[in-house]
Write a protein that holds these residues in place. Structure first.
Motif, PDB file in Angstrom:
ATOM      1  N   LEU A 167       0.831  -1.273   0.147  1.00 36.84           N
ATOM      2  CA  LEU A 167       0.148   0.071   0.177  1.00 36.84           C
ATOM      3  C   LEU A 167       0.732   1.251   0.090  1.00 36.84           C
ATOM      4  N   SER A 168       0.563   2.345  -0.805  1.00 38.29           N
ATOM      5  CA  SER A 168       1.019   3.652  -0.965  1.00 38.29           C
ATOM      6  C   SER A 168      -0.137   4.548  -0.963  1.00 38.29           C
ATOM      7  N   PRO A 169      -0.040   5.790  -0.895  1.00 33.93           N
ATOM      8  CA  PRO A 169      -1.211   6.559  -1.259  1.00 33.93           C
ATOM      9  C   PRO A 169      -1.612   6.509  -2.866  1.00 33.93           C
ATOM     10  N   GLY A 170      -2.657   6.218  -2.916  1.00 24.34           N
ATOM     11  CA  GLY A 170      -3.395   6.150  -4.466  1.00 24.34           C
ATOM     12  C   GLY A 170      -3.009   4.816  -4.966  1.00 24.34           C
ATOM     13  N   THR A 171      -2.460   3.812  -4.443  1.00 23.42           N
ATOM     14  CA  THR A 171      -2.320   2.472  -4.893  1.00 23.42           C
ATOM     15  C   THR A 171      -3.545   1.471  -4.189  1.00 23.42           C
ATOM     16  N   GLU A 172      -3.468   0.444  -5.067  1.00 29.20           N
ATOM     17  CA  GLU A 172      -4.367  -0.712  -4.703  1.00 29.20           C
ATOM     18  C   GLU A 172      -3.573  -1.881  -3.988  1.00 29.20           C
ATOM     19  N   VAL A 173      -4.125  -2.589  -3.376  1.00 24.77           N
ATOM     20  CA  VAL A 173      -3.564  -3.925  -2.601  1.00 24.77           C
ATOM     21  C   VAL A 173      -4.953  -4.780  -2.290  1.00 24.77           C
ATOM     22  N   ARG A 174      -4.569  -6.088  -2.457  1.00 20.75           N
ATOM     23  CA  ARG A 174      -5.547  -7.066  -1.959  1.00 20.75           C
ATOM     24  C   ARG A 174      -5.725  -7.422  -0.505  1.00 20.75           C
ATOM     25  N   LEU A 175      -7.034  -7.204   0.122  1.00 20.53           N
ATOM     26  CA  LEU A 175      -6.903  -7.541   1.535  1.00 20.53           C
ATOM     27  C   LEU A 175      -7.259  -8.879   1.633  1.00 20.53           C
ATOM     28  N   ARG A 176      -6.494  -9.677   2.213  1.00 20.72           N
ATOM     29  CA  ARG A 176      -6.612 -11.013   2.261  1.00 20.72           C
ATOM     30  C   ARG A 176      -8.127 -11.736   2.589  1.00 20.72           C
ATOM     31  N   HIS A 177      -8.724 -12.615   1.832  1.00 21.35           N
ATOM     32  CA  HIS A 177     -10.059 -12.969   2.046  1.00 21.35           C
ATOM     33  C   HIS A 177     -11.353 -11.831   1.696  1.00 21.35           C
ATOM     34  N   VAL A 178     -10.750 -10.665   1.276  1.00 24.19           N
ATOM     35  CA  VAL A 178     -11.728  -9.476   1.144  1.00 24.19           C
ATOM     36  C   VAL A 178     -12.023  -9.203  -0.169  1.00 24.19           C
ATOM     37  N   GLY A 179     -10.941  -8.554  -0.796  1.00 22.89           N
ATOM     38  CA  GLY A 179     -10.936  -7.779  -1.962  1.00 22.89           C
ATOM     39  C   GLY A 179      -9.998  -6.780  -2.328  1.00 22.89           C
ATOM     40  N   ILE A 180     -10.306  -6.031  -3.144  1.00 18.23           N
ATOM     41  CA  ILE A 180      -9.210  -5.029  -3.321  1.00 18.23           C
ATOM     42  C   ILE A 180      -9.620  -3.456  -2.692  1.00 18.23           C
ATOM     43  N   ILE A 181      -8.534  -3.076  -1.991  1.00 15.50           N
ATOM     44  CA  ILE A 181      -8.819  -1.661  -1.518  1.00 15.50           C
ATOM     45  C   ILE A 181      -7.789  -0.523  -2.162  1.00 15.50           C
ATOM     46  N   LYS A 182      -8.122   0.796  -1.946  1.00 13.85           N
ATOM     47  CA  LYS A 182      -7.494   1.763  -2.561  1.00 13.85           C
ATOM     48  C   LYS A 182      -7.064   2.804  -1.523  1.00 13.85           C
ATOM     49  N   CYS A 183      -5.787   3.080  -1.190  1.00 12.33           N
ATOM     50  CA  CYS A 183      -5.399   4.197  -0.332  1.00 12.33           C
ATOM     51  C   CYS A 183      -5.698   5.513  -0.821  1.00 12.33           C
TER      52      CYS A 183
ATOM     53  N   ALA B  27      -0.867   8.376  11.231  1.00 11.00           N
ATOM     54  CA  ALA B  27      -1.952   8.122  12.189  1.00 11.00           C
ATOM     55  C   ALA B  27      -2.978   6.877  11.598  1.00 11.00           C
ATOM     56  N   LEU B  28      -3.387   7.129  10.348  1.00  6.44           N
ATOM     57  CA  LEU B  28      -4.419   6.277   9.938  1.00  6.44           C
ATOM     58  C   LEU B  28      -4.607   6.427   8.368  1.00  6.44           C
ATOM     59  N   LEU B  29      -4.826   5.392   7.696  1.00  2.52           N
ATOM     60  CA  LEU B  29      -5.195   5.469   6.230  1.00  2.52           C
ATOM     61  C   LEU B  29      -6.748   5.397   6.019  1.00  2.52           C
ATOM     62  N   ARG B  30      -6.880   6.142   5.087  1.00  2.00           N
ATOM     63  CA  ARG B  30      -8.422   6.233   4.669  1.00  2.00           C
ATOM     64  C   ARG B  30      -8.301   5.283   3.276  1.00  2.00           C
ATOM     65  N   CYS B  31      -9.492   4.427   3.168  1.00  2.20           N
ATOM     66  CA  CYS B  31      -9.275   3.495   1.939  1.00  2.20           C
ATOM     67  C   CYS B  31     -10.734   3.253   1.706  1.00  2.20           C
ATOM     68  N   THR B  32     -10.791   2.870   0.315  1.00  2.00           N
ATOM     69  CA  THR B  32     -12.071   2.197  -0.119  1.00  2.00           C
ATOM     70  C   THR B  32     -11.931   0.987  -0.566  1.00  2.00           C
ATOM     71  N   LEU B  33     -12.940   0.189  -0.391  1.00  2.99           N
ATOM     72  CA  LEU B  33     -13.099  -1.269  -0.589  1.00  2.99           C
ATOM     73  C   LEU B  33     -13.875  -1.197  -1.978  1.00  2.99           C
ATOM     74  N   ASP B  34     -13.304  -2.009  -3.056  1.00  2.00           N
ATOM     75  CA  ASP B  34     -14.058  -2.095  -4.344  1.00  2.00           C
ATOM     76  C   ASP B  34     -14.882  -3.221  -4.305  1.00  2.00           C
ATOM     77  N   MET B  35     -16.143  -3.066  -3.945  1.00  2.00           N
ATOM     78  CA  MET B  35     -17.088  -4.039  -3.776  1.00  2.00           C
ATOM     79  C   MET B  35     -17.219  -5.127  -4.790  1.00  2.00           C
ATOM     80  N   GLU B  36     -16.646  -4.786  -6.154  1.00  2.00           N
ATOM     81  CA  GLU B  36     -16.870  -5.545  -7.136  1.00  2.00           C
ATOM     82  C   GLU B  36     -15.924  -6.739  -7.254  1.00  2.00           C
ATOM     83  N   THR B  37     -14.784  -6.413  -6.193  1.00  2.00           N
ATOM     84  CA  THR B  37     -13.724  -7.459  -6.175  1.00  2.00           C
ATOM     85  C   THR B  37     -13.891  -8.451  -4.925  1.00  2.00           C
ATOM     86  N   ARG B  38     -15.137  -8.074  -4.192  1.00  2.00           N
ATOM     87  CA  ARG B  38     -15.237  -9.352  -3.163  1.00  2.00           C
ATOM     88  C   ARG B  38     -15.483 -10.791  -3.804  1.00  2.00           C
ATOM     89  N   GLY B  39     -14.926 -11.490  -2.722  1.00  2.00           N
ATOM     90  CA  GLY B  39     -14.909 -12.934  -2.958  1.00  2.00           C
ATOM     91  C   GLY B  39     -13.858 -13.469  -4.059  1.00  2.00           C
TER      92      GLY B  39
END
Ligand code: ATP
Ligand code: MG
Length: 572
Positions: free
Chosen positions: A410-426, A438-450
């Motif tokens: 993970l880096s600002p603006g990049t994507e990574v897969r969360l194990r067992h979840v899907g792809i998130i973007k920072c 302090a923390l990262l705010r990310c979005t989970l791409d619901m299309e990549t679930r499962g």
């Protein structure tokens, strides 16, 4: 039926097996195989002893015989009940069972005393009143034959009388010893009238104050073997020169059987020390936290650390049994442990250095329990439920504020897969007042679930925990105890303790693991995905799980000699 080694397979060398096979073919000992493991209860068992245990119990098993556990407890000064108990626990843990054949050399004290009297009566033993130093001087050395003790020709009556008074406690420690009358000119120093009984006014852990004379090792050991009907008495090479004395003892008193002593090479590894005396120093000087400290090469230490009995037995088998002393690369043992844990340890997620991550498009308060298999490649081996919520912890080292080439996490603006979840973007990096991450705010791409994300190229996968559900843990990160390949190699004036690895234990507090590990029993072994193998420690409490790092996923020592492993490397 016996099972001779198959020349077609690459069975490791084991000359003891060959001797037993030959004995069975010639009908020696009527084809029986009776072995024994004879520890002195003056310390905890170490990995070297495992070889002797595997060889003795293993040979008996293989040839349909039996193996005794016999405590060689002839030295009251150094022996303790604690050791007797730990040794039994360790042999059992390794996977062996002595059945009803638990013995103590001290059970034979009366009988051994009788055999000593028998020798005196036959003119084959005498009471010698030289001091210990004088005995040593009279013994001569490799180049110089010994000189007869002036007490060598005492009469049988005088010897019987003195020996009886030794037993009765009339004399102080060291005033007299009983010596076998063999040959002061023998080229084998062990045969130069060796002491077989000494006065020692000490309380024995089993016989209390009943005795103040105790048999010496060679006499007690050989006769105990003969009393128990041992057929193959397996010991390590340093006893080769004692074999003539072993045979002499067995041949000169009326024992029911004649065992054969066979010597084999000790097991030794790089980076560890296998000597009870030195291990005792580590314990007594509190350099380690007891005999079962997971840094120790003791069986109890290795067990606590998470090493498996299967891996240890496998290594003992693989190194074979020979007559040549050698030192085995410790990475062979570590590899065996890793291999067995890889095949048997359920995968879970733990975070050692948490960084908070908020999934901004995940509804507040919503929790989803994801079914996650314990073994990625075989769902039939079970699964657990892992909670997913809005606030997560990820591993701090899985985030880099400034991207570098080859970085797939993970880096600002990049994507990574969360194990067992899907792809998130920072999407956003939040700092605290001090400017620290302090923390990262990310979005989970619901299309990549499962798991399905056609057309998406995301190389990295990272582990995570739901912050609201994560269990606090203390992670004890263990590594090799010594930095030197041969820790006993010290410069003049130095001490082997100076060779210790100061980073052999790093305690990590504020770490977390997924809730499936709640209430896990001590000894539970898991893999923290992408990090290392861990084992639950008995120090765990209701509120805090303590886990020991058994071993990293890869050999971090392979590259650089003498450099301790750093943090386990995550995949790029
Ligand atoms: P240490 O040398 O560590 O002090 P020890 O030989 O004094 O150990 P014992 O209790 O006498 O310890 O050992 C019990 C048995 O284990 C003996 O038969 C001994 O030969 C064997 N043994 C000890 N160390 C090793 C080793 N490194 N490899 C194989 N067998 C061993
Ligand atoms: Mg010994």
């Amino acid at each position: 039926m016996t099972t001779a080694p198959d020349a077609a397979t690459d069975t490791p060398p084991n000359f003891v097996r060959e001797i037993i096979v030959a004995d069975q073919q010639t009908g020696k000992h009527d084809g029986r195989v009776v072995t024994r493991f004879p520890p002195e209860p003056n310390g905890y068992l170490h990995i070297g002893h495992a070889k002797s245990i595997c060889l003795n119990f293993g040979s008996a098993q293989e040839f349909g015989g039996r193996c005794h556990l016999r405590f060689d407890d002839t030295n009251p000064a150094t022996e303790e009940l604690e050791y007797v108990q730990s040794i039994q626990a360790d042999v059992r843990w390794l996977g062996f069972d002595w059945g009803e054949h638990l013995y103590f050399a001290s059970d034979y004290f009366e009988r051994l005393h009788g055999h000593a009297v028998e020798l005196i009566e036959a003119g084959k033993a005498y009471v010698c009143s030289l001091s210990a130093d004088e005995i040593k001087e009279y013994r001569g050395n490799f180049y110089k034959p010994g000189t007869d003790s002036p007490y060598r020709n005492r009469s049988v009556e005088e010897n019987l009388d003195l020996f009886a008074r030794m037993r009765a406690g009339e004399f102080a420690d060291g005033a007299h010893v009983l010596r076998a009358k063999i040959d002061m000119a023998s080229s084998n120093i062990n045969m130069r009238d060796p002491p077989i009984y000494r006065i020692k006014k000490a309380t024995h852990h089993r016989t209390g104050d009943k005795w103040c004379i105790y048999p010496m090792y060679d006499f007690a050991h050989s006769l105990s073997d003969a009393i128990e009907g041992i057929t193959h008495s397996l010991c390590t090479l340093e006893f080769e020169d004692h074999r003539p004395l072993y045979d002499w003892c067995v041949d000169n008193v009326s024992v029911p059987s004649k065992p054969r002593q066979i010597e084999f090479a000790k097991l030794n590894f790089t980076y560890i020390l296998l000597s009870k005396r030195r291990l005792l120093q580590l314990v007594q000087q509190r350099v380690v936290d007891g005999w079962d400290d997971p840094r120790m090469p003791t069986l109890s230490g290795m067990r606590r650390r998470g090493y498996t009995a299967e891996a240890i037995r496998g290594v003992c088998e693989r190194v074979g049994v020979s007559k040549h002393n050698s030192t085995i690369d410790i990475s062979l043992l570590e590899h065996a442990v890793r291999e067995h844990l890889n095949a048997t340890s359920p995968r879970v997620m733990g975070v050692l250095d948490p960084l908070k991550l908020v999934l901004t498009n995940w509804p507040e308060g919503q929790v989803e329990w994801i079914e996650a298999p314990y073994f990625a490649d075989d769902a039939s081996r079970g699964a657990r439920k892992v909670p997913l919520g809005r606030e997560l912890y990820i591993e701090r080292e899985d985030f880099k504020e400034v991207m570098v080439k080859g970085w797939h996490r993970l880096s600002p603006g990049t994507e990574v897969r969360l194990r067992h979840v899907g792809i998130i973007k920072c999407e956003e990096v939040v700092k605290d007042a001090a400017g620290e991450l302090a923390l990262l705010r990310c979005t989970l791409d619901m299309e990549t679930r499962g798991g399905s994300a056609p057309g998406r190229k995301v190389k990295g996968t990272i582990h995570w925990l739901s912050a609201a559900h994560a269990l606090p843990i203390e992670a004890r990160l263990y590594d090799r105890l010594f930095l030197k390949e041969n820790p006993g190699d010290v410069p003049e004036g130095g001490h082997f303790i100076d060779n210790m690895n100061p980073q052999a234990l790093q305690v990590v507090r504020g770490a977390f693991v997924e809730p499936s590990l709640a209430g896990a029993a001590p000894g539970t072994r898991v893999q923290f995905e992408r990090l290392a193998y861990f084992c639950v420690d008995p120090d765990s409490s209701k509120d805090l799980l303590v886990v020991n790092r058994t071993i990293s996923l890869r050999d971090s020592w392979a590259k650089e000699e003498g450099k301790p492993a750093g943090k386990p490397a995550g995949k790029g």
